[in-house]
Design an enzyme around this catalytic site. Sequence first.
Site, PDB file in Angstrom:
ATOM      1  N   ASP A 112       8.774  44.589  44.685  1.00  0.00           N
ATOM      2  CA  ASP A 112       8.608  43.124  45.357  1.00  0.00           C
ATOM      3  C   ASP A 112      10.105  42.511  45.437  1.00  0.00           C
ATOM      4  O   ASP A 112      11.090  42.825  44.734  1.00  0.00           O
ATOM      5  CB  ASP A 112       7.751  42.386  44.393  1.00  0.00           C
ATOM      6  N   HIS A 162       4.074  40.497  41.901  1.00  0.00           N
ATOM      7  CA  HIS A 162       5.202  41.454  41.223  1.00  0.00           C
ATOM      8  C   HIS A 162       4.496  42.799  41.178  1.00  0.00           C
ATOM      9  O   HIS A 162       5.337  43.644  40.650  1.00  0.00           O
ATOM     10  CB  HIS A 162       5.025  40.787  39.758  1.00  0.00           C
ATOM     11  N   ASN A 188      10.116  44.818  32.665  1.00  0.00           N
ATOM     12  CA  ASN A 188      11.128  44.819  32.179  1.00  0.00           C
ATOM     13  C   ASN A 188      11.600  45.863  31.600  1.00  0.00           C
ATOM     14  O   ASN A 188      12.655  46.232  30.941  1.00  0.00           O
ATOM     15  CB  ASN A 188      11.692  43.588  31.220  1.00  0.00           C
ATOM     16  N   ASN A 192      14.132  42.462  37.051  1.00  0.00           N
ATOM     17  CA  ASN A 192      13.985  42.846  35.542  1.00  0.00           C
ATOM     18  C   ASN A 192      13.630  44.490  35.848  1.00  0.00           C
ATOM     19  O   ASN A 192      14.050  45.256  34.946  1.00  0.00           O
ATOM     20  CB  ASN A 192      12.958  42.463  34.975  1.00  0.00           C
TER      21      ASN A 192
END
Length: 212
Positions: A97, A20, A72, A118
Amino acid sequence: MIRLLVGLGNPGPEYEATRHNAGFWWIDAVARRLGARLQPDRAYHGLVARVNRPLAGVEGPVWLLEPQTYMNLSGKSVSALARFFKIAPHEILVAHDELDLPPGQVKLKQGGGHAGHNGLKDIQAQLGSADYWRLRLGIGHPGVKAEVAAYVLRKPSSEHREALEAAIERTMAAVEPLLKGDMQAAVRLVNAKPPQPKAPPPSEAAASKPST
């Protein structure tokens, strides 16, 4: 031209090497390319670098940003900096990513949906626009949707990490056209297929076959 380069990830050493955080890896590479140093800036909720003279022939300043808000809430950081310096969505590039591309593959595009990512979802909501550019860094897909959340928060295999790092290195050739506003050239450079390993000459291939 691109005035704000953003890399997405999660803060903290426990996330540093996870899939991530590929966007952070990309910004780190750009910072090395431009001789910039990212510093914490509470006003923009992230690690920030201002590069007044990024490259010859490029009018500065250019901003590098790694939001430290967790994924997020990435839009909180991006929108704070963009609004203060009056940077339009089409002048922003976000590196992130990408599950839908294999490790080693990268795509550059403008606009589009967030595909459930997100970070992109919050950026789009906070900017009120999907018109920003996205640099999609392939991390591959676990194959099962239910495993995605755990997959992106794990470290890639050494093979996948090497493929990602090689892809990031290839994209450095696009930094200059990105900052000069030659987006067609940047897209061509980024979206070109990575070089494939050459097949061995016929003589070597025949020699490698087991005898019967």
